[in-house]
Design a protein around this motif. Structure first.
Motif, PDB file in Angstrom:
ATOM      1  N   THR A  19       0.826  -1.106   0.031  1.00  0.00           N
ATOM      2  CA  THR A  19       0.007  -0.059   0.074  1.00  0.00           C
ATOM      3  C   THR A  19       0.882   1.340   0.124  1.00  0.00           C
ATOM      4  OG1 THR A  19      -1.846  -1.116   0.994  1.00  0.00           O
ATOM      5  CG2 THR A  19      -1.845   1.042   1.220  1.00  0.00           C
ATOM      6  N   ASP A  20       1.650   1.388   1.082  1.00  0.00           N
ATOM      7  CA  ASP A  20       2.600   2.494   1.052  1.00  0.00           C
ATOM      8  C   ASP A  20       3.593   2.785  -0.277  1.00  0.00           C
ATOM      9  OD1 ASP A  20       1.542   3.001   3.441  1.00  0.00           O
ATOM     10  OD2 ASP A  20       3.468   2.080   4.430  1.00  0.00           O
ATOM     11  N   THR A  23       0.763   3.936  -2.933  1.00  0.00           N
ATOM     12  CA  THR A  23       0.243   5.449  -2.809  1.00  0.00           C
ATOM     13  C   THR A  23       1.423   6.389  -2.918  1.00  0.00           C
ATOM     14  OG1 THR A  23       0.376   4.996  -0.308  1.00  0.00           O
ATOM     15  CG2 THR A  23      -1.667   4.566  -1.304  1.00  0.00           C
ATOM     16  N   ASP A  24       2.534   6.109  -1.968  1.00  0.00           N
ATOM     17  CA  ASP A  24       3.760   7.297  -2.365  1.00  0.00           C
ATOM     18  C   ASP A  24       4.238   7.465  -3.517  1.00  0.00           C
ATOM     19  OD1 ASP A  24       3.410   7.220   0.360  1.00  0.00           O
ATOM     20  OD2 ASP A  24       5.305   6.324   0.894  1.00  0.00           O
ATOM     21  N   PHE A  26       2.194   6.895  -6.464  1.00  0.00           N
ATOM     22  CA  PHE A  26       1.218   7.922  -7.037  1.00  0.00           C
ATOM     23  C   PHE A  26       1.463   9.171  -6.822  1.00  0.00           C
ATOM     24  CE2 PHE A  26      -0.942   4.094  -8.603  1.00  0.00           C
ATOM     25  CZ  PHE A  26      -2.086   4.712  -9.684  1.00  0.00           C
ATOM     26  N   SER A  40      -7.288  12.201  -2.129  1.00  0.00           N
ATOM     27  CA  SER A  40      -6.798  11.704  -0.891  1.00  0.00           C
ATOM     28  C   SER A  40      -5.916  10.337  -1.214  1.00  0.00           C
ATOM     29  CB  SER A  40      -7.606  11.614   0.272  1.00  0.00           C
ATOM     30  OG  SER A  40      -8.728  10.431   0.059  1.00  0.00           O
ATOM     31  N   VAL A  41      -5.460  10.019  -0.195  1.00  0.00           N
ATOM     32  CA  VAL A  41      -4.374   8.611  -0.289  1.00  0.00           C
ATOM     33  C   VAL A  41      -5.614   7.599  -0.301  1.00  0.00           C
ATOM     34  CG1 VAL A  41      -3.120   6.939   0.880  1.00  0.00           C
ATOM     35  CG2 VAL A  41      -2.307   9.184   0.817  1.00  0.00           C
ATOM     36  N   GLU A  42      -6.775   7.633   0.360  1.00  0.00           N
ATOM     37  CA  GLU A  42      -7.916   6.855   0.657  1.00  0.00           C
ATOM     38  C   GLU A  42      -8.445   6.726  -0.866  1.00  0.00           C
ATOM     39  OE1 GLU A  42      -8.672   4.733   3.081  1.00  0.00           O
ATOM     40  OE2 GLU A  42      -6.967   5.497   3.981  1.00  0.00           O
ATOM     41  N   ILE A  44      -6.799   6.962  -3.887  1.00  0.00           N
ATOM     42  CA  ILE A  44      -5.857   6.020  -4.487  1.00  0.00           C
ATOM     43  C   ILE A  44      -5.861   4.618  -3.968  1.00  0.00           C
ATOM     44  CG2 ILE A  44      -3.539   5.614  -4.910  1.00  0.00           C
ATOM     45  CD1 ILE A  44      -2.946   8.298  -4.177  1.00  0.00           C
ATOM     46  N   LYS A  45      -6.365   4.433  -2.732  1.00  0.00           N
ATOM     47  CA  LYS A  45      -6.238   2.999  -2.239  1.00  0.00           C
ATOM     48  C   LYS A  45      -7.492   2.114  -2.920  1.00  0.00           C
ATOM     49  CE  LYS A  45      -4.123   3.393   2.148  1.00  0.00           C
ATOM     50  NZ  LYS A  45      -4.460   3.600   3.863  1.00  0.00           N
ATOM     51  N   ILE A  48      -6.862   0.311  -6.097  1.00  0.00           N
ATOM     52  CA  ILE A  48      -5.699  -0.722  -6.192  1.00  0.00           C
ATOM     53  C   ILE A  48      -6.299  -1.858  -6.768  1.00  0.00           C
ATOM     54  CG2 ILE A  48      -4.088  -1.883  -4.849  1.00  0.00           C
ATOM     55  CD1 ILE A  48      -3.581   0.385  -3.227  1.00  0.00           C
ATOM     56  N   TYR A 190      -8.388  -4.776   0.352  1.00  0.00           N
ATOM     57  CA  TYR A 190      -8.876  -3.483  -0.360  1.00  0.00           C
ATOM     58  C   TYR A 190     -10.504  -3.566  -0.509  1.00  0.00           C
ATOM     59  CZ  TYR A 190      -3.857  -2.596  -0.931  1.00  0.00           C
ATOM     60  OH  TYR A 190      -2.583  -2.313  -0.640  1.00  0.00           O
TER      61      TYR A 190
END
Length: 219
Positions: A19-20, A23-24, A26, A40-42, A44-45, A48, A190
């Motif tokens: 995940t990290d 997202t990082d 992206f 937000s990061v959410e 992006i998640k 996935i 996810y």
């Protein structure tokens, strides 16, 4: 006589926690391409599991610019993926246990050139006969092609084997349904149980519980 079993695993959210890294990377790609990402990061998640180009487009990048972002992503991901990817709890044990009674493969939307080094780094690649990544198919999950290609590479006809796909998103389960193979949803990635149960009637906590369930079928 019972049919020999084949178990196909998804990667991200099923066996691996990347995940990290995802997202990082992206966020890095957005910054490198001077894109004002409003999400937000959410957000992006939630994407996935889809191919990178579709993810970027869904997250707001114009279609004509998507591949610039994908190229940027791949350059950065190559640098950080090993350090920022871990194996999920009980996933190593799940694969080892599964290898004792089934033939194993990986079916992922992640590029195989990144997936194989990750699995080798985590000392788990040797348990899989095949790994089908994005570059091995024309149509990624939820299309059935990745599963069918995996079985072809394993020299397996569906009718002669008890085939199962284990995955954490609807993409895995839809692909399994379309390929006419069995599926198990897992809650370590996810998606949630309500979503997964729309596409399969078997949902387990993680890949280890899924493998234990499959082991019980052969007794």
């Amino acid at each position: 006589m019972k049919k020999e079993m084949i178990i196909l695993f998804d990667l991200d959210g099923t066996l691996l926690d990347s995940t990290d890294a995802i997202t990082d990377t992206f966020l890095h790609s957005f910054k490198e391409n001077n894109f004002d990402f409003k999400g937000s990061v959410e957000d992006i998640k939630k994407e996935i599991g889809y191919p990178l180009d579709i993810m970027f487009e869904t997250l707001g990048v114009n279609k004509e610019n998507v591949w610039d972002f994908v190229d940027s992503y791949k350059r950065q991901y190559r640098k950080v993926s090993l350090a920022q990817t871990t194996i999920l709890e009980n996933a190593y044990e799940a694969v080892v246990e599964a290898s004792k009674f089934a033939r194993l493969g990986v079916v992922t939307t992640k590029t195989g050139s990144y997936s194989v080094p990750l699995l080798e780094n985590l000392n788990i690649m040797q348990y899989f006969e095949v790994l089908i990544g994005r570059e091995n198919v024309e149509n990624p999950k939820p299309h059935p092609e990745p599963i069918l290609v995996a079985l072809e590479k394993m020299n397996c006809e569906i009718k002669n084997y008890d085939v199962w796909m284990i995955g954490d998103t609807k993409l895995d389960l839809i692909a399994a349904n379309e390929a006419n193979v069995n599926s198990i949803g897992v809650l370590c990635g996810y998606s949630n149980e309500e979503e997964l149960k729309k596409y399969t009637n078997i949902v387990k906590k993680d890949s280890f519980e899924a493998v234990q369930y499959l082991k019980s079928l052969i007794k």
